[in-house]
Design a protein around this motif. Sequence first.
Motif, mmCIF file in Angstrom:
data_model
loop_
_atom_site.group_PDB
_atom_site.id
_atom_site.type_symbol
_atom_site.label_atom_id
_atom_site.label_comp_id
_atom_site.label_asym_id
_atom_site.label_seq_id
_atom_site.Cartn_x
_atom_site.Cartn_y
_atom_site.Cartn_z
ATOM 1 N N UNK A 37 0.629 -1.265 0.088
ATOM 2 C CA UNK A 37 -0.092 0.002 -0.089
ATOM 3 C C UNK A 37 0.795 1.340 -0.019
ATOM 4 N N UNK A 38 1.825 1.209 0.791
ATOM 5 C CA UNK A 38 2.887 2.488 0.855
ATOM 6 C C UNK A 38 3.392 2.681 -0.664
ATOM 7 N N UNK A 39 3.649 1.812 -1.120
ATOM 8 C CA UNK A 39 4.084 1.911 -2.692
ATOM 9 C C UNK A 39 3.087 2.502 -3.664
ATOM 10 N N UNK A 40 1.776 2.363 -3.243
ATOM 11 C CA UNK A 40 0.845 3.009 -4.068
ATOM 12 C C UNK A 40 0.735 4.311 -3.782
ATOM 13 N N UNK A 41 1.130 4.907 -2.611
ATOM 14 C CA UNK A 41 0.628 6.097 -2.112
ATOM 15 C C UNK A 41 1.615 7.177 -2.900
ATOM 16 N N UNK B 89 -3.083 -9.861 10.028
ATOM 17 C CA UNK B 89 -2.339 -9.293 10.806
ATOM 18 C C UNK B 89 -1.572 -7.913 10.502
ATOM 19 N N UNK B 90 -1.571 -7.416 11.480
ATOM 20 C CA UNK B 90 -1.245 -5.737 11.224
ATOM 21 C C UNK B 90 0.064 -5.556 12.194
ATOM 22 N N UNK B 91 1.470 -4.994 11.542
ATOM 23 C CA UNK B 91 2.648 -4.849 11.972
ATOM 24 C C UNK B 91 3.480 -3.810 11.419
ATOM 25 N N UNK B 92 3.383 -2.465 11.806
ATOM 26 C CA UNK B 92 4.139 -1.426 10.959
ATOM 27 C C UNK B 92 4.705 -0.216 11.771
ATOM 28 N N UNK B 93 5.694 0.210 11.236
ATOM 29 C CA UNK B 93 6.161 1.357 11.771
ATOM 30 C C UNK B 93 5.828 2.752 10.958
ATOM 31 N N UNK B 94 5.048 2.830 10.281
ATOM 32 C CA UNK B 94 4.536 3.994 9.632
ATOM 33 C C UNK B 94 3.296 4.484 9.824
ATOM 34 N N UNK B 95 3.036 5.789 9.506
ATOM 35 C CA UNK B 95 1.767 6.237 9.537
ATOM 36 C C UNK B 95 1.469 6.995 8.097
ATOM 37 N N UNK B 96 0.010 6.702 7.721
ATOM 38 C CA UNK B 96 -0.414 7.144 6.516
ATOM 39 C C UNK B 96 -1.404 8.166 6.589
ATOM 40 N N UNK C 97 2.955 8.759 3.229
ATOM 41 C CA UNK C 97 3.425 7.892 4.472
ATOM 42 C C UNK C 97 4.766 8.293 5.105
ATOM 43 N N UNK C 98 4.773 8.163 6.266
ATOM 44 C CA UNK C 98 6.153 8.632 6.845
ATOM 45 C C UNK C 98 6.749 7.599 7.949
ATOM 46 N N UNK C 99 7.561 6.976 7.629
ATOM 47 C CA UNK C 99 8.224 5.916 8.759
ATOM 48 C C UNK C 99 8.469 6.634 10.038
ATOM 49 N N UNK C 100 8.051 5.855 10.893
ATOM 50 C CA UNK C 100 8.312 6.115 12.490
ATOM 51 C C UNK C 100 9.351 5.377 13.170
ATOM 52 N N UNK D 244 -7.916 -2.677 -3.172
ATOM 53 C CA UNK D 244 -8.276 -2.637 -1.883
ATOM 54 C C UNK D 244 -6.890 -2.586 -1.044
ATOM 55 N N UNK D 245 -6.760 -1.543 -0.418
ATOM 56 C CA UNK D 245 -5.553 -1.232 0.308
ATOM 57 C C UNK D 245 -5.699 -0.996 1.673
ATOM 58 N N UNK D 246 -4.685 -1.806 2.614
ATOM 59 C CA UNK D 246 -4.756 -1.537 4.140
ATOM 60 C C UNK D 246 -3.422 -1.757 4.470
ATOM 61 N N UNK D 247 -3.188 -1.919 5.984
ATOM 62 C CA UNK D 247 -2.179 -2.252 6.570
ATOM 63 C C UNK D 247 -2.076 -3.558 7.062
ATOM 64 N N UNK D 248 -3.069 -4.368 6.715
ATOM 65 C CA UNK D 248 -3.457 -5.664 6.894
ATOM 66 C C UNK D 248 -2.813 -6.735 6.001
ATOM 67 N N UNK D 249 -1.874 -7.565 6.474
ATOM 68 C CA UNK D 249 -1.505 -8.715 5.967
ATOM 69 C C UNK D 249 -2.593 -9.867 5.884
#
Length: 432
Positions: A325-329, A374-381, A350-353, A409-414
């Motif tokens: 999803x970040x790649x599509x931003x 599952x969701x597991x991320x270090x960025x904010x969109x 998106x910005x990495x944290x 369909x885009x989300x942070x979820x795997x």
Amino acid sequence: MPKQQHLCPALVVAAPSSGSGKTTVVAAIARYFTNLGKTVRVFKTGPDFIDPNFLAFASGQPVYQLDFWMCGEAHCKALVAEAAQQADLILIEGVMGMFDGQCSSADIAAVLGIPVLAVIDAAAMAQTFAAIAFGLSHYRQDVAMYGVFANRVGSAGHAQMLKDALADSLTFCGYLQKNSGLTLPERHLGLVQAEELADLDQRLDLAAAMLAETAKLKLPPPVALQAPQAEPLPLLLVNCTIAIARDKAFSFIYQANLDVLQQLGAHLVFFSPIAGDELPLCDALYLPGGYPELHLQALQANQVLMQQIRLHAQSKPILAECGGMLYLNRSLSDVDGVSAELCGVLDATAQMQDRLCALGLVEADFSGQKLRGHSFHYSKTQSQQWVLCTPIAQSGREMDPVWQQEKLIASYIHWYFPYNPQLVASIFKGEL
């Protein structure tokens, strides 16, 4: 429905806590028996992507995740029973501490009837090692303890001290010494990826050789593993070609997801955005998660692919997960503020944290059809896209939304596709 039963030696490898060295020990055992010509099938408790890559590399066999909530208990039993048909040994790496979580290593061991090999980091202890081992083996009566393994041991004398302290009911199964060069490097989502270590083969062979000198390496007794015989999936994706991004930037892919897509009839083709590949001819596109933030320059340089993806998004389905999803931003910035202009399909940035932003198993409701992941991320969109639904974590809290644009369909979820193959087919057919 009749159950199929298969006998196979099996162990759940657990520990008192994360960081005890479970992955190293499991990989070393897998490589040892693989080098002897045995077929070793390894599983990972929980939704992790990175540890399974190492375990697959060590065993030469695909690795699947086991979680009773995300995958379903019957599905987990079926995966292990199927592996037992052709394996000489099954190893299941645990998660966190042995009793931690809502599907703990102990839960896996109890439900599947597989004994536990406990890995204890003994670097800074002596007789307390035995107390921890005793506690692990007696905390739950429905879990059988196969034995205890000591990791990061100082010397052979130290190992003997640990062994002598154990209760008579516990078996000392061996040890690995500290400062052995076997420790695997880490980054913000866990271990670095297996394909990033050029000397991984040598490390694993060294670990196997060390085990041969310090451990009682023999196959455990066979375990009866059974599961209901599953009905084949309907061919809902026949004549559908799905292009899947797969490289160091997009590597978080459940093997079970690929299996489901193929069982639904899809033809899968893979490509590498960071290697400069163009988009293969396809009916749908799957962009999984990974580490796009580590490859911003290479991703931004592949302008042809980004233009092809923009054209694809105008009329064809896309499923984008987390890093995909970040790649599509429109843009992605790393922790140092270095930014790259990316696909621009989604009206989002998106910005990495420098800290974890979300973690947990989740469920989303797509107009009555549910899918877990599952969701597991270090960025904010920051997104201006239309929200399709708001997933709910296993704990009950709301998570980052699922966004939709046309057939995207885009989300942070795997997502874990086997949980609802029919819904997954609808996504890739653009029918939501």
